[in-house]
Design a protein around this motif. Structure first.
Motif, PDB file in Angstrom:
ATOM      1  N   GLU B  12       0.827  -1.206   0.000  1.00 21.82           N
ATOM      2  CA  GLU B  12       0.000   0.000   0.000  1.00 21.82           C
ATOM      3  C   GLU B  12       0.865   1.261   0.000  1.00 21.82           C
ATOM      4  O   GLU B  12       0.370   2.353  -0.226  1.00 21.82           O
ATOM      5  CB  GLU B  12      -0.899   0.022   1.253  1.00 21.82           C
ATOM      6  CG  GLU B  12      -1.899  -1.131   1.339  1.00 21.82           C
ATOM      7  CD  GLU B  12      -2.992  -1.033   0.274  1.00 21.82           C
ATOM      8  OE1 GLU B  12      -3.469   0.088   0.021  1.00 21.82           O
ATOM      9  OE2 GLU B  12      -3.344  -2.078  -0.318  1.00 21.82           O
ATOM     10  N   SER B  13       2.154   1.084   0.324  1.00 20.17           N
ATOM     11  CA  SER B  13       3.040   2.247   0.408  1.00 20.17           C
ATOM     12  C   SER B  13       4.460   1.833   0.058  1.00 20.17           C
ATOM     13  O   SER B  13       4.780   0.636   0.036  1.00 20.17           O
ATOM     14  CB  SER B  13       3.027   2.821   1.829  1.00 20.17           C
ATOM     15  OG  SER B  13       3.625   1.889   2.715  1.00 20.17           O
ATOM     16  N   LEU B  14       5.300   2.838  -0.167  1.00 16.54           N
ATOM     17  CA  LEU B  14       6.708   2.569  -0.468  1.00 16.54           C
ATOM     18  C   LEU B  14       7.373   1.867   0.712  1.00 16.54           C
ATOM     19  O   LEU B  14       8.165   0.938   0.541  1.00 16.54           O
ATOM     20  CB  LEU B  14       7.429   3.888  -0.791  1.00 16.54           C
ATOM     21  CG  LEU B  14       8.918   3.795  -1.136  1.00 16.54           C
ATOM     22  CD1 LEU B  14       9.156   2.913  -2.345  1.00 16.54           C
ATOM     23  CD2 LEU B  14       9.504   5.179  -1.380  1.00 16.54           C
ATOM     24  N   GLY B  15       7.021   2.289   1.926  1.00 13.93           N
ATOM     25  CA  GLY B  15       7.564   1.673   3.136  1.00 13.93           C
ATOM     26  C   GLY B  15       7.290   0.172   3.176  1.00 13.93           C
ATOM     27  O   GLY B  15       8.192  -0.627   3.466  1.00 13.93           O
ATOM     28  N   GLU B  16       6.047  -0.205   2.906  1.00 10.86           N
ATOM     29  CA  GLU B  16       5.680  -1.628   2.895  1.00 10.86           C
ATOM     30  C   GLU B  16       6.475  -2.387   1.834  1.00 10.86           C
ATOM     31  O   GLU B  16       6.925  -3.513   2.060  1.00 10.86           O
ATOM     32  CB  GLU B  16       4.178  -1.785   2.601  1.00 10.86           C
ATOM     33  CG  GLU B  16       3.291  -1.513   3.793  1.00 10.86           C
ATOM     34  CD  GLU B  16       1.817  -1.802   3.474  1.00 10.86           C
ATOM     35  OE1 GLU B  16       1.537  -2.388   2.404  1.00 10.86           O
ATOM     36  OE2 GLU B  16       0.960  -1.436   4.308  1.00 10.86           O
ATOM     37  N   ALA B  17       6.650  -1.766   0.675  1.00 13.57           N
ATOM     38  CA  ALA B  17       7.398  -2.403  -0.415  1.00 13.57           C
ATOM     39  C   ALA B  17       8.842  -2.656   0.021  1.00 13.57           C
ATOM     40  O   ALA B  17       9.397  -3.746  -0.198  1.00 13.57           O
ATOM     41  CB  ALA B  17       7.366  -1.525  -1.664  1.00 13.57           C
ATOM     42  N   LEU B  18       9.453  -1.665   0.683  1.00  9.73           N
ATOM     43  CA  LEU B  18      10.850  -1.797   1.122  1.00  9.73           C
ATOM     44  C   LEU B  18      10.994  -2.892   2.178  1.00  9.73           C
ATOM     45  O   LEU B  18      11.952  -3.665   2.171  1.00  9.73           O
ATOM     46  CB  LEU B  18      11.363  -0.451   1.669  1.00  9.73           C
ATOM     47  CG  LEU B  18      11.561   0.654   0.625  1.00  9.73           C
ATOM     48  CD1 LEU B  18      11.788   1.998   1.287  1.00  9.73           C
ATOM     49  CD2 LEU B  18      12.705   0.328  -0.331  1.00  9.73           C
ATOM     50  N   ASP B  19      10.012  -2.954   3.094  1.00  7.58           N
ATOM     51  CA  ASP B  19      10.017  -4.017   4.116  1.00  7.58           C
ATOM     52  C   ASP B  19      10.024  -5.390   3.459  1.00  7.58           C
ATOM     53  O   ASP B  19      10.809  -6.269   3.825  1.00  7.58           O
ATOM     54  CB  ASP B  19       8.753  -3.922   5.005  1.00  7.58           C
ATOM     55  CG  ASP B  19       8.897  -2.834   6.062  1.00  7.58           C
ATOM     56  OD1 ASP B  19      10.057  -2.484   6.372  1.00  7.58           O
ATOM     57  OD2 ASP B  19       7.869  -2.344   6.551  1.00  7.58           O
ATOM     58  N   PHE B  20       9.141  -5.569   2.499  1.00  4.28           N
ATOM     59  CA  PHE B  20       8.991  -6.878   1.851  1.00  4.28           C
ATOM     60  C   PHE B  20      10.245  -7.248   1.055  1.00  4.28           C
ATOM     61  O   PHE B  20      10.723  -8.378   1.117  1.00  4.28           O
ATOM     62  CB  PHE B  20       7.763  -6.862   0.930  1.00  4.28           C
ATOM     63  CG  PHE B  20       7.374  -8.226   0.412  1.00  4.28           C
ATOM     64  CD1 PHE B  20       6.505  -9.032   1.133  1.00  4.28           C
ATOM     65  CD2 PHE B  20       7.894  -8.702  -0.788  1.00  4.28           C
ATOM     66  CE1 PHE B  20       6.155 -10.299   0.670  1.00  4.28           C
ATOM     67  CE2 PHE B  20       7.552  -9.968  -1.263  1.00  4.28           C
ATOM     68  CZ  PHE B  20       6.679 -10.761  -0.533  1.00  4.28           C
ATOM     69  N   VAL B  50       6.797  -7.713  -6.605  1.00  4.54           N
ATOM     70  CA  VAL B  50       6.284  -6.653  -5.745  1.00  4.54           C
ATOM     71  C   VAL B  50       5.749  -5.567  -6.662  1.00  4.54           C
ATOM     72  O   VAL B  50       6.509  -4.910  -7.375  1.00  4.54           O
ATOM     73  CB  VAL B  50       7.404  -6.110  -4.828  1.00  4.54           C
ATOM     74  CG1 VAL B  50       6.872  -4.964  -3.976  1.00  4.54           C
ATOM     75  CG2 VAL B  50       7.958  -7.212  -3.954  1.00  4.54           C
ATOM     76  N   ASP B  51       4.428  -5.409  -6.656  1.00  5.46           N
ATOM     77  CA  ASP B  51       3.777  -4.537  -7.625  1.00  5.46           C
ATOM     78  C   ASP B  51       3.634  -3.113  -7.093  1.00  5.46           C
ATOM     79  O   ASP B  51       2.763  -2.825  -6.271  1.00  5.46           O
ATOM     80  CB  ASP B  51       2.392  -5.124  -7.956  1.00  5.46           C
ATOM     81  CG  ASP B  51       1.682  -4.348  -9.052  1.00  5.46           C
ATOM     82  OD1 ASP B  51       2.203  -3.298  -9.481  1.00  5.46           O
ATOM     83  OD2 ASP B  51       0.603  -4.798  -9.489  1.00  5.46           O
ATOM     84  N   ILE B  52       4.508  -2.216  -7.575  1.00  2.00           N
ATOM     85  CA  ILE B  52       4.430  -0.817  -7.124  1.00  2.00           C
ATOM     86  C   ILE B  52       3.769   0.065  -8.188  1.00  2.00           C
ATOM     87  O   ILE B  52       3.766   1.287  -8.082  1.00  2.00           O
ATOM     88  CB  ILE B  52       5.833  -0.244  -6.776  1.00  2.00           C
ATOM     89  CG1 ILE B  52       6.740  -0.226  -8.017  1.00  2.00           C
ATOM     90  CG2 ILE B  52       6.481  -1.034  -5.645  1.00  2.00           C
ATOM     91  CD1 ILE B  52       7.996   0.617  -7.836  1.00  2.00           C
ATOM     92  N   GLY B  53       3.212  -0.570  -9.206  1.00  9.42           N
ATOM     93  CA  GLY B  53       2.673   0.164 -10.360  1.00  9.42           C
ATOM     94  C   GLY B  53       1.629   1.207 -10.036  1.00  9.42           C
ATOM     95  O   GLY B  53       1.513   2.209 -10.734  1.00  9.42           O
ATOM     96  N   ASP B  54       0.867   0.986  -8.972  1.00 12.99           N
ATOM     97  CA  ASP B  54      -0.193   1.945  -8.649  1.00 12.99           C
ATOM     98  C   ASP B  54       0.143   2.823  -7.443  1.00 12.99           C
ATOM     99  O   ASP B  54      -0.734   3.506  -6.915  1.00 12.99           O
ATOM    100  CB  ASP B  54      -1.518   1.205  -8.380  1.00 12.99           C
ATOM    101  CG  ASP B  54      -2.034   0.510  -9.635  1.00 12.99           C
ATOM    102  OD1 ASP B  54      -1.803   1.036 -10.745  1.00 12.99           O
ATOM    103  OD2 ASP B  54      -2.650  -0.573  -9.515  1.00 12.99           O
ATOM    104  N   LEU B  55       1.411   2.800  -6.997  1.00 13.64           N
ATOM    105  CA  LEU B  55       1.783   3.646  -5.852  1.00 13.64           C
ATOM    106  C   LEU B  55       1.766   5.111  -6.271  1.00 13.64           C
ATOM    107  O   LEU B  55       2.629   5.586  -6.989  1.00 13.64           O
ATOM    108  CB  LEU B  55       3.177   3.284  -5.321  1.00 13.64           C
ATOM    109  CG  LEU B  55       3.308   2.052  -4.422  1.00 13.64           C
ATOM    110  CD1 LEU B  55       4.735   1.957  -3.874  1.00 13.64           C
ATOM    111  CD2 LEU B  55       2.312   2.064  -3.268  1.00 13.64           C
ATOM    112  N   LYS B  56       0.769   5.830  -5.772  1.00 14.88           N
ATOM    113  CA  LYS B  56       0.600   7.236  -6.156  1.00 14.88           C
ATOM    114  C   LYS B  56       1.795   8.089  -5.703  1.00 14.88           C
ATOM    115  O   LYS B  56       2.164   9.055  -6.360  1.00 14.88           O
ATOM    116  CB  LYS B  56      -0.686   7.796  -5.525  1.00 14.88           C
ATOM    117  CG  LYS B  56      -1.968   7.235  -6.128  1.00 14.88           C
ATOM    118  CD  LYS B  56      -2.391   8.049  -7.349  1.00 14.88           C
ATOM    119  CE  LYS B  56      -3.621   7.471  -8.027  1.00 14.88           C
ATOM    120  NZ  LYS B  56      -3.355   6.198  -8.722  1.00 14.88           N
ATOM    121  N   GLU B  57       2.388   7.711  -4.554  1.00 14.13           N
ATOM    122  CA  GLU B  57       3.458   8.557  -4.006  1.00 14.13           C
ATOM    123  C   GLU B  57       4.700   8.568  -4.896  1.00 14.13           C
ATOM    124  O   GLU B  57       5.588   9.413  -4.736  1.00 14.13           O
ATOM    125  CB  GLU B  57       3.824   8.117  -2.576  1.00 14.13           C
ATOM    126  CG  GLU B  57       4.388   6.707  -2.491  1.00 14.13           C
ATOM    127  CD  GLU B  57       4.517   6.197  -1.049  1.00 14.13           C
ATOM    128  OE1 GLU B  57       5.386   6.703  -0.327  1.00 14.13           O
ATOM    129  OE2 GLU B  57       3.740   5.294  -0.681  1.00 14.13           O
TER     130      GLU B  57
END
Lengths: 162, 280
Positions: B12-20, B50-57
């Motif tokens: 849901e966020s860049l932070g979550e992506a980095l954790d994973f 890890v799908d960041i395609g829709d991360l608005k930030e």
């Protein structure tokens, strides 16, 4: 959303105005999802390498190549395929223009061509022949030599009042 | 062909992506226009996507003293945006792939993938852009010249995400991106990113970067040095074009031989400089 390798994920996709909830593997390509899960076989698989455009569909109004997109990437989005372009069994302006201009021979590329034509004409601004050719260079036709396809798109553009 | 079995995580966020990313063997997918073809050929078989395609930030274009472009910004968004002092970005974006690919593909994806024939790496090298990299440990900035290390190889580590690309506007520079392709929409046989500032016919500053001629973007530094401070005329142009191909050994492949690529480099640079000379 997390799926382990081999696990399926539940996705919600609106296709041609109809809401679908399906379980798919993350590796499922959007084109295979449309053809196999929803039986919408108008969208074709041509080169399978992001080159030919036969699999072009609209996702949230933008044209994309569905062979190079995962079904999970379309989760919570709206997809329009060739089947969704005509209403009440009447051809769309672009489809009619393709028919009137003999813009197809074998027909395999036609679905993708027409979806792409819809996309480039949606802003209703006049396009030169050169612009049309540039905007459809992601769609390959091995029969016609493109001339009638370009004519059809220019014709459709005029009919739409551009 | 469909890809091999793969897990999927949508943060849901860049932070979550980095954790994973730190905990699992995974590949980042944004638009997927570089990654999915490789998954289909099974050149890459990551455990997770890890799908960041829709991360608005990560999707933004900010203008000012520094132009910043978020990693998940689509090519098509750059095509419809003229950035003063960095007009070459719009021109380069408009030559990537085709309309459908540009609607889906992202700046960060193309840059992180670092295909030796891709368009952005040469363009960002010419602009001497700064790549902003995020990881759990924090943020670090790497100059484009150090970012691209080799074919499909960058300064990005396993648990890094490219957050944005920053560019200092070059006002008063002529900027051109040209690419020679064997068919419409193909990768470049040779691509040239050229930015040049001239004053009364004398070259004040120039940067020349090629794609498709080496394992990473090639800056023709010696040719730049030869041009700087000299009058832009046919003799200096022809000298610079000769110097540009020294010190590079382009690959031979299905698109063209090494020798042919060198010839194309020379012509492309000469013709582009001649046009700039005539326009000034």
């Amino acid at each position: 959303m997390l799926a382990e390798p081999g696990q399926r994920v539940k996705i919600k996709v609106k296709v041609n105005g109809v809401e679908y909830e399906e379980e798919v593997e993350p590796r499922k390509l959007l084109v295979d999802f449309l053809r196999e899960n929803l039986n919408l076989t108008g969208t074709k698989i041509g080169c399978d390498t992001t080159t030919c455009g036969a699999c072009t569909v609209l996702v949230n109004g933008k044209s994309v190549k569905s062979c190079t997109m995962l079904a999970v990437q379309a989760n919570n989005k709206e997809v329009v395929t060739i089947e969704g372009l005509s209403t009440d069994s009447r051809l769309s302006v672009v489809q009619q223009a393709f028919k009137d201009n003999f813009a197809l021979q074998c027909g395999f590329c036609t679905a993708g061509m027409i979806v792409q034509a819809h996309y480039i004409l949606k802003e209703k601004k006049p396009l030169s022949e050169e612009e049309v050719r540039d905007l459809i260079h992601g769609n390959i036709c091995r029969c016609t030599g493109y001339q009638n396809i370009v004519n059809a798109i220019m014709d459709a553009s005029r009919r739409m009042g551009a | 062909m469909y890809p091999a079995q793969v897990g999927y995580y949508k943060p849901e966020s860049l932070g979550e992506a980095l954790d994973f990313l730190e905990k699992h063997e995974s590949k980042i997918i944004a638009g997927g226009q570089s990654l999915i073809p490789m998954l289909k050929l099974r050149i890459l078989n990551p455990k997770y996507l890890v799908d960041i395609g829709d991360l608005k930030e990560l999707s933004f274009i900010r203008e000012g003293d520094v132009i910043s472009i978020g990693a998940t910004t689509r090519h098509s968004e750059l095509v419809s945006k003229r950035l003063p002092g960095a007009e070459i970005i719009q021109e380069t974006a408009s030559k990537v792939g085709d309309v459908q690919v540009r609607n889906m593909g992202t700046v960060g994806g193309s840059v992180s993938n670092a295909d030796p024939s891709a368009d952005y790496p040469a363009m960002f090298s010419a602009l001497e852009a700064t790549m902003v990299i995020r990881s759990k440990a924090g943020t670090r900035e790497v100059n484009a010249l150090d970012f691209f290390k080799g074919p499909f190889n960058t300064a990005l580590g396993q648990s890094d995400i490219l957050e944005q690309v920053k560019v200092k506007p070059l006002r008063g520079y002529k900027q051109v991106y040209r690419k020679i392709v064997r068919r419409a929409g193909d990768f470049a046989l040779v691509g040239l990113a050229l930015v040049l500032k001239a004053n009364a016919g004398v070259v004040e500053d120039v940067r020349i970067a090629f794609t498709g001629v080496s394992d990473k973007p090639y800056r023709a530094i010696k040719a730049e040095e030869a041009l700087r401070g000299s009058k832009l005329d046919s003799s200096s142009i022809s000298k610079a074009s000769e110097i540009a191909v020294e010190g590079v050994n382009p690959p031979s492949d299905s698109r063209g031989s090494s020798m042919y690529r060198k010839e194309v480099m020379k012509r492309l640079l000469r013709n582009t400089l001649e046009e700039m000379k005539d326009a000034s």
